[in-house]
Design a protein around this motif. Structure first.
Motif, PDB file in Angstrom:
ATOM      1  N   LEU A  65       0.835  -1.198   0.000  1.00 33.56           N
ATOM      2  CA  LEU A  65       0.000   0.000   0.000  1.00 33.56           C
ATOM      3  C   LEU A  65       0.877   1.258   0.000  1.00 33.56           C
ATOM      4  O   LEU A  65       0.606   2.222  -0.741  1.00 33.56           O
ATOM      5  N   ALA A  66       1.944   1.239   0.795  1.00 32.94           N
ATOM      6  CA  ALA A  66       2.879   2.377   0.811  1.00 32.94           C
ATOM      7  C   ALA A  66       3.481   2.576  -0.582  1.00 32.94           C
ATOM      8  O   ALA A  66       3.580   3.708  -1.081  1.00 32.94           O
ATOM      9  N   GLU A  67       3.851   1.462  -1.214  1.00 33.88           N
ATOM     10  CA  GLU A  67       4.425   1.507  -2.560  1.00 33.88           C
ATOM     11  C   GLU A  67       3.434   2.108  -3.568  1.00 33.88           C
ATOM     12  O   GLU A  67       3.789   2.929  -4.420  1.00 33.88           O
ATOM     13  N   LEU A  68       2.182   1.692  -3.417  1.00 30.14           N
ATOM     14  CA  LEU A  68       1.134   2.172  -4.321  1.00 30.14           C
ATOM     15  C   LEU A  68       0.926   3.691  -4.171  1.00 30.14           C
ATOM     16  O   LEU A  68       0.752   4.410  -5.157  1.00 30.14           O
ATOM     17  N   MET A  69       0.961   4.176  -2.941  1.00 36.10           N
ATOM     18  CA  MET A  69       0.762   5.607  -2.731  1.00 36.10           C
ATOM     19  C   MET A  69       1.947   6.425  -3.257  1.00 36.10           C
ATOM     20  O   MET A  69       1.768   7.519  -3.785  1.00 36.10           O
ATOM     21  N   LYS A  91       3.709   5.524  -5.789  1.00 28.59           N
ATOM     22  CA  LYS A  91       3.520   5.446  -7.242  1.00 28.59           C
ATOM     23  C   LYS A  91       2.512   6.507  -7.691  1.00 28.59           C
ATOM     24  O   LYS A  91       2.726   7.207  -8.692  1.00 28.59           O
TER      25      LYS A  91
END
Lengths: 143, 143
Positions: free
Chosen positions: A125-129, A131
């Protein structure tokens, strides 16, 4: 034939919140498609708590006629809240605070039901945000 | 000194929905911590639309006193809905449908503001839901 090979599947029912706008339904159904493509051996269907169709009760009925060995109910919600803690368990017939129950198929067989966590705290989720933040930096000048 | 090296940062304001329960706040603040650790060069703070603190207005004020070159507002919401399409843009002073605006720092400098997308349709989300499903299968018998 008693030694016939069993083809029972793991059922995965993705539960979304639903919305009067189309975006939530699109998110849930497209995510379900992506989950199918990424090669899990799940039989995947999606349903909605409110506003959109099929409802959770209808989703469960769709699963009932499948040859399942287990049903996993996966809520596509961000975090625990009243829907996760109370509303969905109630529809699933789960005891308060329990993650395991049973699911009765159309042919009368009773299989285990497990209730998965919502999205929750996760490095993905951190990675997605990050991105999404990076994508915003590339917006055209007139966006 | 006019040739002094600039240390301006990219500000990243993570906006959560907020909740009467603690789970949403925990999700947002922990995700913000994970984003910091994963090594982006952002100056990251979080805030909430409803129920939890700081509010979005307070989050913007916290950013105002920083030496920013740009402010990226990243909503940690699942999909577009009325909060994403109307409520947050209104607080940010964005024109209807626009993703770019301006942000005035405490020292009077005006820097660009960009408004990122919510989580949305993404393979990382599908991966996360498959992970949660797999985790549910490993629940102890009395869960």
């Amino acid at each position: 034939m008693t030694n016939q090979k069993h083809m029972s599947a793991k059922g995965l029912l993705l539960v979304g919140h639903g919305s009067r706008l189309q975006y939530n339904k699109e998110l849930i159904t497209t995510t379900a498609e992506m989950m199918k493509e990424s090669g899990g051996d799940y039989l995947i269907k999606s349903c909605f708590l409110e506003y959109s169709n099929p409802t959770v009760a209808e989703g469960l009925d769709l699963m009932r006629s499948e040859d399942l060995e287990i049903l996993i109910v996966v809520p596509l919600f961000l975090a625990k809240g009243i829907h996760i803690l109370r509303d969905i368990p109630k529809i699933l017939g789960l005891e308060a605070g329990k993650k395991r129950g049973t699911f009765t198929l159309a042919d009368g067989r009773v299989v285990p039901l497990v209730y998965a966590e919502p999205i929750g705290i996760d490095p993905l989720l951190a990675e997605l945000m990050l991105k999404n933040a990076a994508n915003a930096l590339t917006l055209p000048e007139d966006a």
